[in-house]
Motif scaffolding. Structure first.
Motif, PDB file in Angstrom:
ATOM      1  N   ALA A 152      12.264 -20.024 -25.303  1.00  0.00           N
ATOM      2  CA  ALA A 152      12.492 -21.578 -25.729  1.00  0.00           C
ATOM      3  C   ALA A 152      12.728 -22.117 -27.257  1.00  0.00           C
ATOM      4  O   ALA A 152      13.324 -23.034 -27.597  1.00  0.00           O
ATOM      5  N   HIS A 153      12.113 -21.225 -27.804  1.00  0.00           N
ATOM      6  CA  HIS A 153      11.967 -21.604 -29.374  1.00  0.00           C
ATOM      7  C   HIS A 153      12.699 -20.342 -30.248  1.00  0.00           C
ATOM      8  O   HIS A 153      13.951 -20.199 -30.207  1.00  0.00           O
ATOM      9  N   THR A 154      11.904 -19.823 -31.191  1.00  0.00           N
ATOM     10  CA  THR A 154      12.426 -18.642 -31.924  1.00  0.00           C
ATOM     11  C   THR A 154      13.479 -17.730 -31.384  1.00  0.00           C
ATOM     12  O   THR A 154      14.482 -17.148 -31.924  1.00  0.00           O
ATOM     13  N   SER A 155      13.034 -17.111 -30.205  1.00  0.00           N
ATOM     14  CA  SER A 155      13.597 -16.091 -29.820  1.00  0.00           C
ATOM     15  C   SER A 155      14.900 -16.281 -28.899  1.00  0.00           C
ATOM     16  O   SER A 155      15.694 -15.268 -28.641  1.00  0.00           O
ATOM     17  N   SER A 156      15.418 -17.631 -28.941  1.00  0.00           N
ATOM     18  CA  SER A 156      16.673 -17.915 -28.591  1.00  0.00           C
ATOM     19  C   SER A 156      17.547 -18.391 -29.815  1.00  0.00           C
ATOM     20  O   SER A 156      18.708 -18.788 -29.585  1.00  0.00           O
TER      21      SER A 156
ATOM     22  N   VAL B  54       1.075 -16.772 -41.276  1.00  0.00           N
ATOM     23  CA  VAL B  54       2.511 -16.592 -41.195  1.00  0.00           C
ATOM     24  C   VAL B  54       3.028 -17.825 -42.155  1.00  0.00           C
ATOM     25  O   VAL B  54       2.743 -18.807 -42.421  1.00  0.00           O
ATOM     26  N   ARG B  55       4.364 -17.605 -42.714  1.00  0.00           N
ATOM     27  CA  ARG B  55       5.227 -18.487 -43.552  1.00  0.00           C
ATOM     28  C   ARG B  55       6.172 -18.608 -42.529  1.00  0.00           C
ATOM     29  O   ARG B  55       7.118 -18.000 -42.038  1.00  0.00           O
ATOM     30  N   LEU B  56       6.391 -20.076 -42.166  1.00  0.00           N
ATOM     31  CA  LEU B  56       7.475 -20.623 -41.458  1.00  0.00           C
ATOM     32  C   LEU B  56       8.529 -20.947 -41.984  1.00  0.00           C
ATOM     33  O   LEU B  56       8.843 -21.524 -43.236  1.00  0.00           O
ATOM     34  N   VAL B  57       9.832 -20.037 -41.775  1.00  0.00           N
ATOM     35  CA  VAL B  57      10.866 -20.070 -42.469  1.00  0.00           C
ATOM     36  C   VAL B  57      12.098 -20.640 -41.345  1.00  0.00           C
ATOM     37  O   VAL B  57      12.245 -19.938 -40.186  1.00  0.00           O
TER      38      VAL B  57
ATOM     39  N   PRO C 131       7.169 -26.479 -35.278  1.00  0.00           N
ATOM     40  CA  PRO C 131       8.301 -25.811 -34.739  1.00  0.00           C
ATOM     41  C   PRO C 131       8.980 -26.130 -33.496  1.00  0.00           C
ATOM     42  O   PRO C 131      10.329 -25.629 -33.464  1.00  0.00           O
ATOM     43  N   SER C 132       8.500 -26.940 -32.790  1.00  0.00           N
ATOM     44  CA  SER C 132       9.240 -27.285 -31.589  1.00  0.00           C
ATOM     45  C   SER C 132      10.450 -28.539 -31.733  1.00  0.00           C
ATOM     46  O   SER C 132      11.289 -28.646 -30.878  1.00  0.00           O
ATOM     47  N   GLN C 133      10.507 -28.820 -32.988  1.00  0.00           N
ATOM     48  CA  GLN C 133      11.270 -30.102 -33.418  1.00  0.00           C
ATOM     49  C   GLN C 133      11.859 -29.754 -34.282  1.00  0.00           C
ATOM     50  O   GLN C 133      12.983 -30.463 -34.932  1.00  0.00           O
ATOM     51  N   VAL C 134      12.562 -28.547 -34.838  1.00  0.00           N
ATOM     52  CA  VAL C 134      13.150 -27.959 -35.713  1.00  0.00           C
ATOM     53  C   VAL C 134      14.592 -28.047 -35.612  1.00  0.00           C
ATOM     54  O   VAL C 134      15.009 -27.859 -34.322  1.00  0.00           O
ATOM     55  N   ALA C 135      15.727 -28.544 -36.600  1.00  0.00           N
ATOM     56  CA  ALA C 135      16.860 -28.852 -36.369  1.00  0.00           C
ATOM     57  C   ALA C 135      17.504 -28.575 -37.643  1.00  0.00           C
ATOM     58  O   ALA C 135      16.999 -28.763 -38.857  1.00  0.00           O
TER      59      ALA C 135
ATOM     60  N   TRP D 268      28.687 -26.877 -32.317  1.00  0.00           N
ATOM     61  CA  TRP D 268      27.279 -26.881 -31.906  1.00  0.00           C
ATOM     62  C   TRP D 268      26.580 -26.096 -33.035  1.00  0.00           C
ATOM     63  O   TRP D 268      26.862 -25.300 -33.766  1.00  0.00           O
ATOM     64  N   THR D 269      25.346 -26.385 -32.885  1.00  0.00           N
ATOM     65  CA  THR D 269      24.295 -25.756 -34.077  1.00  0.00           C
ATOM     66  C   THR D 269      23.019 -25.520 -33.284  1.00  0.00           C
ATOM     67  O   THR D 269      22.701 -26.015 -32.155  1.00  0.00           O
ATOM     68  N   TYR D 270      22.277 -24.667 -33.768  1.00  0.00           N
ATOM     69  CA  TYR D 270      21.057 -24.328 -33.309  1.00  0.00           C
ATOM     70  C   TYR D 270      20.177 -24.023 -34.399  1.00  0.00           C
ATOM     71  O   TYR D 270      20.508 -23.301 -35.521  1.00  0.00           O
ATOM     72  N   SER D 271      18.779 -24.244 -34.323  1.00  0.00           N
ATOM     73  CA  SER D 271      17.875 -23.812 -35.463  1.00  0.00           C
ATOM     74  C   SER D 271      16.704 -23.345 -34.627  1.00  0.00           C
ATOM     75  O   SER D 271      16.244 -23.397 -33.812  1.00  0.00           O
ATOM     76  N   GLY D 272      15.896 -22.353 -35.529  1.00  0.00           N
ATOM     77  CA  GLY D 272      14.759 -21.736 -35.044  1.00  0.00           C
ATOM     78  C   GLY D 272      13.651 -21.472 -36.213  1.00  0.00           C
ATOM     79  O   GLY D 272      14.125 -21.632 -37.439  1.00  0.00           O
ATOM     80  N   VAL D 273      12.300 -21.323 -36.049  1.00  0.00           N
ATOM     81  CA  VAL D 273      11.542 -21.173 -37.149  1.00  0.00           C
ATOM     82  C   VAL D 273      11.039 -19.621 -36.948  1.00  0.00           C
ATOM     83  O   VAL D 273      10.380 -19.475 -35.925  1.00  0.00           O
ATOM     84  N   ARG D 274      11.281 -18.975 -38.031  1.00  0.00           N
ATOM     85  CA  ARG D 274      10.669 -17.580 -37.991  1.00  0.00           C
ATOM     86  C   ARG D 274       9.201 -17.379 -38.581  1.00  0.00           C
ATOM     87  O   ARG D 274       8.993 -17.923 -39.671  1.00  0.00           O
ATOM     88  N   PRO D 275       8.272 -16.883 -37.859  1.00  0.00           N
ATOM     89  CA  PRO D 275       7.180 -16.937 -38.240  1.00  0.00           C
ATOM     90  C   PRO D 275       7.004 -15.531 -39.044  1.00  0.00           C
ATOM     91  O   PRO D 275       6.614 -14.601 -38.660  1.00  0.00           O
ATOM     92  N   LEU D 276       7.246 -15.366 -40.363  1.00  0.00           N
ATOM     93  CA  LEU D 276       7.222 -14.248 -41.318  1.00  0.00           C
ATOM     94  C   LEU D 276       5.750 -13.879 -41.773  1.00  0.00           C
ATOM     95  O   LEU D 276       4.967 -14.868 -42.147  1.00  0.00           O
TER      96      LEU D 276
END
Length: 509
Positions: free
Chosen positions: A42-46, A231-234, A284-288, A316-324
Motif C-alpha cells: 500500500a505504501h513504499t513498495s508500490s 532510518v532516514r525517510l526520503v 508516511p501514509s500521507q506522502v504526496a 497521474w502522480t505517485y509518491s513514496g517514502v523510502r526508509p533508508l
C-alpha cells in the motif's frame, strides 16, 4: 485461525521485505503469520521507479558491494517472474559538461562485469542520429550510451510473494495492525487489531519487524524496544504523462545537481518520469508530490527532449517514502545508502526479534534469505534456503519465454481481445487461465466494470489476492485507473467498491 494460535514467526509489514521474508520462512517449514495494517504494497513498495537494477549511479558513491549484490539478483528475479519482470534497455545521453565520456565508459564497464550476465546484453556507445532513441532528443545531444537493466511491476511482485507464502502454509492478514507484543515465557504474546475493530491474540516464537518507514516507530511503540539503527525517510515522487517517445528504450538523464531522472515507457500509452529525493518528516501514509517536485521533473525532461512538458501535461502522480539506512555524514538524500541492515534482538532465553532497516526492491529476495537464515538459527530450524531458483506464482513459464507463452495463451483463448489477453498474461502469467476460468466468451466473464475489467477478474483478485477495494484493483493489482477516462473514474471506483461491499471475501485476509 483462532484466538491464541501459535506461530514460529510473526512478520509485521506487507511490503516487499515482509512478503519476501514470509515466503522464504514458510518454504522452510516454519509456521508464519504476516500482518499488514493496510493493503499489501500500500505504501513504499508500490511507489518505486519499478526497476530491477544494480543502481548505476551508486558506483559514484563507491557502493560496489551493494551494486554487485543487486546485479547478482537482477537475473535471478527476471527468471523467477518473467510475466511481471522483463529486460529493459536504457539510453544515457552524453552531456560533456556533467561527466566525461571516459568516466561513463568506465562505469558501464564495471556495471557489465561486477556480476555474471546471461539474459542481459552489455553496454555500448551510440551516435544519436543513427539510433531511434536520438529522435526525441534536442539536437545538441550527439552521442550516448546504452546499457541493460530490468523492469518490474512492483506491487504485483509483493502480492506474488505473499501468495507464494500462503501456498507454503503462511497465514496472511491484511488490514490488520500489530497493537502490542511482549515477551513472556520464551515467546511473544501479540495483540492484533482488524479493520472492523476486533482484536486477535496470537503467540509467536519470533517476530520480524519489516514495517518499512514505520520500523522505528513499531520498535519503540508496540514492541517497546530500543533501536541501534535508525532510518532516514526520503520522499520520492513520480509523474506520468502521455507517451513522449515511440520506441521501447528508457532514458536515464543526468541533471546538473547530480540527480538521476528516468523516463520509462509505461502502460503502453504513457511515460513514467522520476524520481525526486527529498527529506521527509511527515506521516508516511500521507506522502504526496508537491508543486516544486512536479516542476523539477518537468524541467529535467525539458532539458533533454524536444517536446516540452509542463505540470498541465501530468496525467497521474505517485509518491513514496523510502526508509533508508541512516549514515553519518550523508547530508544529501541521494547519497544515502540503499543497502540494508538486519538488527537481531535475541538475549539468551528470550524470543528473538529481527528488525529490517533500509533496503531496495532489487535485493529483497537476498534480504529475506538472510533474515530467515538469522531467525532459523535462533529457532533451531536447519532447512536450507530455497528461493534462488524458485519461480513466483505464474512465473513458471518455460525458458522464461513470455512471448511464446503469450502466443499459447492467445491460441487457447482465441475469443479474448488481443489487448485483454496480453494484460491478463502479463499480470498473472501461467495463472491467467485461472482468472478466465471456464468462460468461453466475454459475456461469461460477467459484468464489465471498466474497459477490460470483468467480474471474473474481480472475483479472482478478491478471493486469491486480498483485494478489498477499487483502489486495490485499479492502482495496485493493476494500473487500469490510468486507462479510464478521467470523467468516469469516480463512478467506476464507486461501482467496484459497492461490488466489494456486496460480495464478501471467501478467504480470511
Amino acid at each position: 485461525m483462532t484466538q491464541g494460535s501459535r506461530y514460529d514467526l510473526l512478520v509485521v509489514g506487507g511490503g516487499i521485505n515482509g512478503a519476501g521474508i514470509a515466503r522464504d520462512a514458510a518454504g522452510r517449514g516454519l509456521s508464519v503469520l504476516l500482518c499488514e495494517q493496510d493493503d499489501l504494497a500500500a505504501h513504499t513498495s508500490s511507489a518505486s521507479t519499478k526497476l530491477i537494477h544494480g543502481g548505476l549511479r551508486y558506483l559514484e558513491y563507491r557502493e560496489f558491494g551493494l551494486v554487485r549484490k543487486a546485479l547478482q539478483e537482477r537475473e535471478t528475479l527476471l527468471r523467477a517472474a518473467p510475466h511481471i519482470m522483463w529486460p529493459l534497455r536504457f539510453v544515457m545521453p552524453h552531456m560533456p559538461d556533467l561527466r566525461p565520456a571516459w568516466l561513463i565508459r568506465a562505469g558501464l564497464f564495471l556495471y557489465d562485469h561486477l556480476a555474471k550476465r546471461e539474459l542481459l546484453p552489455g553496454s555500448r556507445g551510440i551516435t544519436m542520429r543513427n539510433h531511434p532513441a536520438g529522435a526525441p532528443l534536442v539536437d545538441s545531444i550527439k552521442r550516448g550510451f546504452v546499457y541493460s537493466d530490468g523492469w518490474v511491476n512492483d506491487a504485483r511482485l509483493v502480492v506474488l510473494n505473499a501468495l507464494d507464502a500462503q501456498e507454503h502454509g503462511a497465514t496472511i492478514l491484511t488490514r490488520t495492525k500489530l497493537i502490542s507484543a511482549v515477551r513472556a515465557g520464551g515467546e511473544w504474546r501479540a495483540q492484533l487489531r482488524r479493520a472492523d475493530g476486533t482484536t486477535l491474540d496470537v503467540r509467536a516464537a519470533s517476530i520480524a519487524n519489516a514495517a518499512g518507514p514505520w520500523v522505528g516507530e513499531l520498535l519503540q511503540g508496540a514492541l517497546g524496544r530500543p533501536a541501534s539503527h535508525s532510518v532516514r525517510l526520503v520522499k520520492g515522487s513520480h509523474i506520468v504523462t502521455r507517451r513522449l517517445f515511440d520506441h521501447d528504450h528508457a532514458y536515464i538523464f543526468q541533471n546538473p545537481d547530480k540527480r538521476i531522472i528516468f523516463a520509462i515507457p509505461y502502460e503502453g500509452d504513457y511515460t513514467l518520469i522520476g524520481t525526486t529525493d527529498l527529506e521527509y518528516r511527515g506521516d508516511p501514509s500521507q506522502v504526496a508530490i508537491d508543486a516544486g517536485e512536479t516542476q523539477y521533473l518537468c524541467d529535467s525532461i525539458n532539458r533533454y527532449f524536444k517536446q516540452k512538458i509542463s505540470p498541465a501535461d501530468v496525467r497521474w502522480t505517485y509518491s513514496g517514502v523510502r526508509p533508508l539506512l541512516e549514515e553519518e555524514g550523508a547530508d544529501n538524500p541521494s547519497a544515502v545508502t540503499r543497502d540494508y541492515s538486519l538488527e537481531l534482538d535475541a538475549l539468551a532465553g528470550e524470543a528473538p526479534l529481527l528488525s529490517v532497516f533500509g533496503g531496495k526492491i532489487t535485493t529483497f529476495r537476498k534480504l529475506a534469505e538472510q533474515a530467515v537464515d538469522t531467525l532459523a538459527q535462533a529457532l533451531h530450524n536447519g532447512a536450507p534456503a530455497w528461493t534462488v531458483g524458485a519461480p513466483l506464482p505464474g512465473g513458471d513459464i518455460a525458458n522464461a519465454d513470455f512471448e511464446r507463452f503469450l502466443a499459447g495463451f492467445r491460441q487457447q483463448h482465441a475469443w479474448l481481445p488481443a489487448e485483454l489477453a496480453h494484460r491478463l498474461a502479463r499480470a498473472y502469467g501461467t495463472r491467467a487461465a485461472r482468472v478466465v476460468g471456464n468462460a468461453r466468451s466475454l459475456a461469461e466473464l460477467g459484468r464489465e466494470f471498466a474497459p477490460g475489467l470483468y467480474e471474473a477478474e474481480l472475483t479472482y483478485l478478491r478471493d486469491i489476492e486480498w483485494a478489498r477495494s477499487a483502489q486495490d484493483v485499479l492502482w495496485r493489482r493493476s494500473k487500469l485507473g490510468l486507462h479510464v477516462e478521467p470523467g468516469t473514474l469516480d463512478s467506476i471506483t464507486h461501482d467496484i467498491d459497492a461490488w466489494f461491499a456486496r460480495e464478501p471475501a471467501r478467504q480470511s485476509a
